[in-house]
Design a protein around this motif. Structure first.
Motif, PDB file in Angstrom:
ATOM      1  N   MET A 259     -16.942   9.246 -23.148  1.00 44.55           N
ATOM      2  CA  MET A 259     -15.504   9.050 -23.348  1.00 44.55           C
ATOM      3  C   MET A 259     -15.188   7.570 -23.184  1.00 44.55           C
ATOM      4  SD  MET A 259     -14.285  10.760 -19.739  1.00 44.55           S
ATOM      5  CE  MET A 259     -15.568  12.011 -19.897  1.00 44.55           C
ATOM      6  N   GLY A 260     -13.945   7.183 -23.439  1.00 48.19           N
ATOM      7  CA  GLY A 260     -13.485   5.821 -23.217  1.00 48.19           C
ATOM      8  C   GLY A 260     -12.530   5.760 -22.056  1.00 48.19           C
ATOM      9  N   ASP A 261     -12.234   4.533 -21.594  1.00 49.56           N
ATOM     10  CA  ASP A 261     -11.381   4.387 -20.413  1.00 49.56           C
ATOM     11  C   ASP A 261      -9.894   4.392 -20.748  1.00 49.56           C
ATOM     12  OD1 ASP A 261     -11.241   1.845 -21.574  1.00 49.56           O
ATOM     13  OD2 ASP A 261     -11.438   0.770 -19.678  1.00 49.56           O
ATOM     14  N   ASN A 262      -9.528   4.069 -21.978  1.00 51.65           N
ATOM     15  CA  ASN A 262      -8.131   4.114 -22.434  1.00 51.65           C
ATOM     16  C   ASN A 262      -8.109   3.762 -23.913  1.00 51.65           C
ATOM     17  OD1 ASN A 262      -8.151   1.344 -20.396  1.00 51.65           O
ATOM     18  ND2 ASN A 262      -7.891   1.016 -22.591  1.00 51.65           N
ATOM     19  N   GLY A 263      -6.947   3.876 -24.516  1.00 53.79           N
ATOM     20  CA  GLY A 263      -6.836   3.602 -25.933  1.00 53.79           C
ATOM     21  C   GLY A 263      -6.952   2.123 -26.264  1.00 53.79           C
ATOM     22  N   ALA A 264      -6.996   1.833 -27.548  1.00 55.98           N
ATOM     23  CA  ALA A 264      -7.157   0.461 -28.015  1.00 55.98           C
ATOM     24  C   ALA A 264      -5.867  -0.332 -27.860  1.00 55.98           C
ATOM     25  CB  ALA A 264      -7.585   0.462 -29.478  1.00 55.98           C
ATOM     26  N   PRO A 265      -5.988  -1.611 -27.511  1.00 51.10           N
ATOM     27  CA  PRO A 265      -4.813  -2.494 -27.473  1.00 51.10           C
ATOM     28  C   PRO A 265      -4.532  -3.050 -28.865  1.00 51.10           C
ATOM     29  CG  PRO A 265      -6.742  -3.702 -26.711  1.00 51.10           C
ATOM     30  CD  PRO A 265      -7.209  -2.312 -27.062  1.00 51.10           C
ATOM     31  N   LEU A 266      -3.501  -2.560 -29.501  1.00 50.65           N
ATOM     32  CA  LEU A 266      -3.157  -2.995 -30.849  1.00 50.65           C
ATOM     33  C   LEU A 266      -2.219  -4.200 -30.842  1.00 50.65           C
ATOM     34  CD1 LEU A 266      -2.395   0.542 -32.341  1.00 50.65           C
ATOM     35  CD2 LEU A 266      -4.604  -0.635 -32.246  1.00 50.65           C
ATOM     36  N   LYS A 267      -1.484  -4.374 -29.751  1.00 51.20           N
ATOM     37  CA  LYS A 267      -0.449  -5.408 -29.641  1.00 51.20           C
ATOM     38  C   LYS A 267       0.584  -5.260 -30.760  1.00 51.20           C
ATOM     39  CE  LYS A 267      -2.979  -6.982 -26.298  1.00 51.20           C
ATOM     40  NZ  LYS A 267      -2.646  -6.634 -24.912  1.00 51.20           N
ATOM     41  N   ILE A 268       0.807  -4.037 -31.186  1.00 45.02           N
ATOM     42  CA  ILE A 268       1.711  -3.635 -32.267  1.00 45.02           C
ATOM     43  C   ILE A 268       1.257  -4.211 -33.615  1.00 45.02           C
ATOM     44  CG2 ILE A 268       4.050  -3.765 -33.209  1.00 45.02           C
ATOM     45  CD1 ILE A 268       5.160  -3.613 -30.405  1.00 45.02           C
ATOM     46  N   THR A 269       1.042  -5.514 -33.684  1.00 45.32           N
ATOM     47  CA  THR A 269       0.819  -6.192 -34.958  1.00 45.32           C
ATOM     48  C   THR A 269      -0.617  -6.134 -35.442  1.00 45.32           C
ATOM     49  OG1 THR A 269       0.419  -8.280 -33.810  1.00 45.32           O
ATOM     50  CG2 THR A 269       2.683  -7.814 -34.487  1.00 45.32           C
ATOM     51  N   GLN A 270      -1.595  -5.785 -34.589  1.00 41.66           N
ATOM     52  CA  GLN A 270      -3.016  -5.794 -34.940  1.00 41.66           C
ATOM     53  C   GLN A 270      -3.395  -7.128 -35.598  1.00 41.66           C
ATOM     54  OE1 GLN A 270      -4.220  -2.065 -36.931  1.00 41.66           O
ATOM     55  NE2 GLN A 270      -2.321  -1.174 -36.161  1.00 41.66           N
ATOM     56  N   GLU A 271      -2.992  -8.201 -34.961  1.00 44.88           N
ATOM     57  CA  GLU A 271      -3.235  -9.531 -35.513  1.00 44.88           C
ATOM     58  C   GLU A 271      -4.720  -9.849 -35.516  1.00 44.88           C
ATOM     59  OE1 GLU A 271      -2.079 -14.233 -34.709  1.00 44.88           O
ATOM     60  OE2 GLU A 271      -1.497 -12.679 -33.279  1.00 44.88           O
ATOM     61  N   ASP A 272      -5.222 -10.310 -36.657  1.00 42.00           N
ATOM     62  CA  ASP A 272      -6.629 -10.696 -36.780  1.00 42.00           C
ATOM     63  C   ASP A 272      -6.790 -12.150 -36.347  1.00 42.00           C
ATOM     64  OD1 ASP A 272      -9.315 -10.330 -37.348  1.00 42.00           O
ATOM     65  OD2 ASP A 272      -9.100 -10.939 -39.437  1.00 42.00           O
ATOM     66  N   ALA A 273      -6.503 -12.396 -35.083  1.00 35.12           N
ATOM     67  CA  ALA A 273      -6.545 -13.760 -34.561  1.00 35.12           C
ATOM     68  C   ALA A 273      -7.970 -14.286 -34.570  1.00 35.12           C
ATOM     69  CB  ALA A 273      -5.987 -13.792 -33.138  1.00 35.12           C
ATOM     70  N   PRO A 274      -8.150 -15.589 -34.810  1.00 36.97           N
ATOM     71  CA  PRO A 274      -9.511 -16.153 -34.789  1.00 36.97           C
ATOM     72  C   PRO A 274     -10.095 -16.111 -33.388  1.00 36.97           C
ATOM     73  CG  PRO A 274      -7.867 -17.892 -34.948  1.00 36.97           C
ATOM     74  CD  PRO A 274      -7.135 -16.601 -35.117  1.00 36.97           C
ATOM     75  N   GLY A 275     -11.427 -16.110 -33.328  1.00 39.57           N
ATOM     76  CA  GLY A 275     -12.083 -16.047 -32.028  1.00 39.57           C
ATOM     77  C   GLY A 275     -12.165 -14.625 -31.534  1.00 39.57           C
ATOM     78  N   GLY A 276     -12.780 -14.458 -30.392  1.00 40.28           N
ATOM     79  CA  GLY A 276     -12.986 -13.103 -29.877  1.00 40.28           C
ATOM     80  C   GLY A 276     -12.197 -12.798 -28.629  1.00 40.28           C
ATOM     81  N   GLY A 277     -11.209 -13.633 -28.310  1.00 38.18           N
ATOM     82  CA  GLY A 277     -10.494 -13.484 -27.050  1.00 38.18           C
ATOM     83  C   GLY A 277      -9.357 -12.501 -27.093  1.00 38.18           C
ATOM     84  N   ALA A 278      -8.359 -12.745 -26.229  1.00 37.60           N
ATOM     85  CA  ALA A 278      -7.292 -11.788 -25.974  1.00 37.60           C
ATOM     86  C   ALA A 278      -6.582 -11.350 -27.242  1.00 37.60           C
ATOM     87  CB  ALA A 278      -6.285 -12.408 -25.007  1.00 37.60           C
ATOM     88  N   GLY A 279      -6.061 -10.120 -27.212  1.00 36.17           N
ATOM     89  CA  GLY A 279      -5.330  -9.564 -28.339  1.00 36.17           C
ATOM     90  C   GLY A 279      -5.913  -8.229 -28.764  1.00 36.17           C
TER      91      GLY A 279
END
Length: 541
Positions: A259-279
């Motif tokens: 199982m997983g620990d909780n659902g995915a963080p979409l941040k509503i916008t699902q922004e494809d921000a560069p890099g692999g950090g927060a969001g």
């Protein structure tokens, strides 16, 4: 005759424990991090996800389509899983809370260790200093959480015992977790064992290697590619674990939960921000509504598998609600330990095998900060601050149409039952803290159908693990104490306390001149960040 009977009794007493130990099944818990509802091939929702080994477990065992976790955030979710108790009973409500309540609990590992099990874990801990994991019942530890190629370990990937310390980890962290699990199985193949395999995937920072990224060519959001690649690595690892069990003749005597620990963080916008950090982590919750940090289905309903070859009938799609708390109750029962009424879960094996009829739970309950929920049968009452919603999850699993106006008496009854349960918690009540503005916006968007916040207003730094995101405010509008209060992500807090920018924070720097009753809690938090216990919190930690 009496002497002979006495000898036979003594012989039976000597032999009986070993016979019982031989019959005790092994238990492995595979736990993912920020995994969305859609992102397992067996769910049949997305065609881009490829998880053949996990899908084989679902096909060969049981896929629970109403499988839940205890919180929409990492620390409380893991505290509930590892103790088999709802974490709100011992004041681990959310990330950043004191872990003293967790430290006082018996974990599944400590319970099974007392029953003669070998115990071990690898991957993400997040429940205090890594050098203290062994105090929570885990004898074998390879805690590689994906931080700079390091692990706190007391055994290596070849199964050799080490003095517990921080070591260089030679493999990509997800691969190292799989290798550690296999090494543990080989070390303890002759005795019953419990292993907690906690992958930090697909949680940010997204860091899949080229080997796995190359499996997903073509045009797509890069964050989606990273998620698919990390989950492909996890799936390979599960395949390696299964191969190791089979090579050692252990598959038929091993119960596996996933199982997983909780659902995915979409941040509503699902922004494809560069890099692999927060969001956004690239994972998806569709068709469940909401995301990490919400008690809507998108925050707490997870891909959920139970596999036990020859015991759990294959090919089951199980529709009754189950929860991560059931792992503890099930493991304790299978280990032959007496029932402990402090455990909040249920031994689900009789239900999965068909020996027990009906639903394992009359109702399930949640509380997380300003949110609370109850699920009774098909009905779910969700409370967020001053708002309430009632959903029929059989016809509306996406929580789009509240039935509270149509079913007011049902809503009142469920509210009364939820309040009665919440009165047992520490502290009691269904609204522990006020609703942060971020959660008000999430409820506006997901549950009330209002437009998403303007990008300029919503572009915020991730507070890590589903905390409300820190809004950028004019300095004149942000009092100093408020600024201190919002620096709750480890990265933000480190930058705030590392005044001389030397890459190190000592305890006096961390306390920042504070005195009084808050100091013990702050000292505990500092210890959780200082993973190697040397009295200095470094940026790499």
């Amino acid at each position: 005759m009496i002497r002979t009977s006495l000898l036979l009794s003594l012989l039976f007493a000597v032999l009986c424990p070993s016979l019982k130990a031989a019959d005790k099944p092994n238990v492995i818990v595979v736990f993912c991090d920020d995994l969305g509802w859609a992102d397992l091939g067996a769910q049949g929702i997305r065609k881009d996800i490829r998880t053949p080994n996990l899908d084989a477990l679902a096909k060969g065992g049981l896929l629970a389509t109403n499988g839940y976790i205890t919180a929409p955030q990492c620390v409380p979710s893991r505290a509930g899983l590892n103790t088999g108790r709802n974490q709100c009973r011992f004041q681990v409500e959310s990330n950043g809370d004191s872990l003293e309540g967790f430290d006082a609990q018996k974990t599944i590992a400590s319970r099974l260790k007392a029953a003669g099990y070998a115990t071990g874990m690898t991957g993400k801990w997040h429940l205090g200093p890594t050098n203290e994991i062994t105090t929570h019942g885990f004898d074998d530890v390879y805690c590689n959480q994906g931080t700079g190629g390091k692990a706190w370990a007391n055994f290596d990937l070849n199964g050799k015992t080490l003095p517990g310390s921080n070591i260089d980890s030679p493999e990509y962290h997800l691969e190292a977790n799989s290798s550690a699990a296999c090494a543990f199985i080989k070390r303890h193949k002759a005795e019953p064992f419990f292993f907690y395999l906690a992958y930090r995937a697909p949680h940010v920072p997204l860091d899949a290697t080229k080997k796995y990224l190359d499996r997903f060519p073509g045009e797509m959001p890069e964050r989606r590619r990273q998620c698919l690649a990390m989950m492909s690595c996890v799936d390979d690892g599960v395949g390696q674990v299964m191969e190791t069990l089979r090579e050692n003749g252990l598959e038929e005597n091993t119960l596996i939960f996933f199982m997983g620990d909780n659902g995915a963080p979409l941040k509503i916008t699902q922004e494809d921000a560069p890099g692999g950090g927060a969001g956004w982590d690239g994972s998806l919750n569709f068709p469940m509504n909401g995301e990490k940090g919400m008690l809507s289905e998108g925050g707490i309903r997870e891909p959920w598998i139970a596999y036990w070859k020859g015991r759990i009938p294959a090919g089951q799609v199980y529709t009754q609600p189950v929860i991560s708390l059931d792992v503890g109750a099930t493991a304790v029962a299978l280990a032959g330990l007496p029932h402990d009424p402090l455990l909040d879960g249920v031994n689900v094996i009789p239900y999965f095998t068909g020996e027990a009829k009906g639903a394992p739970h009359e109702a399930l309950f949640w509380r997380w900060e300003a949110q609370a929920a109850i699920r009774e049968g098909k009905w779910k009452l969700l409370v967020g601050g001053q708002r309430s919603y009632l959903y029929d999850l059989e016809v509306d699993p996406g929580e789009k149409h509240s039935q509270l106006e149509q079913q007011p008496e049902l809503g009142k009854r469920l509210r009364t039952r939820l309040e009665a349960w919440a009165a047992e918690l520490q502290p009691p009540g269904i609204n522990l803290r006020p609703m942060a503005k971020t959660w008000e916006e999430y409820y506006d968007f997901y549950l009330d159908g209002k437009p998403a916040p303007e990008p300029s207003d919503a572009k915020e730094e991730d507070e890590g693990e589903g905390k409300p995101k820190k809004r950028k405010m004019k300095k004149s509008a942000e009092p100093k104490e408020a600024s201190k209060a919002t620096a709750s992500s480890p990265a933000d807090l480190f930058e705030l306390r590392d005044v001389n920018k030397d890459g190190k924070v000592t305890l006096p720097e961390f306390l920042n001149g504070r005195t009084g009753p808050t100091v013990p809690g702050l000292e505990k938090r500092f210890k959780s960040y200082d993973s190697d216990g040397d009295g200095v919190w470094t940026k790499s930690e």
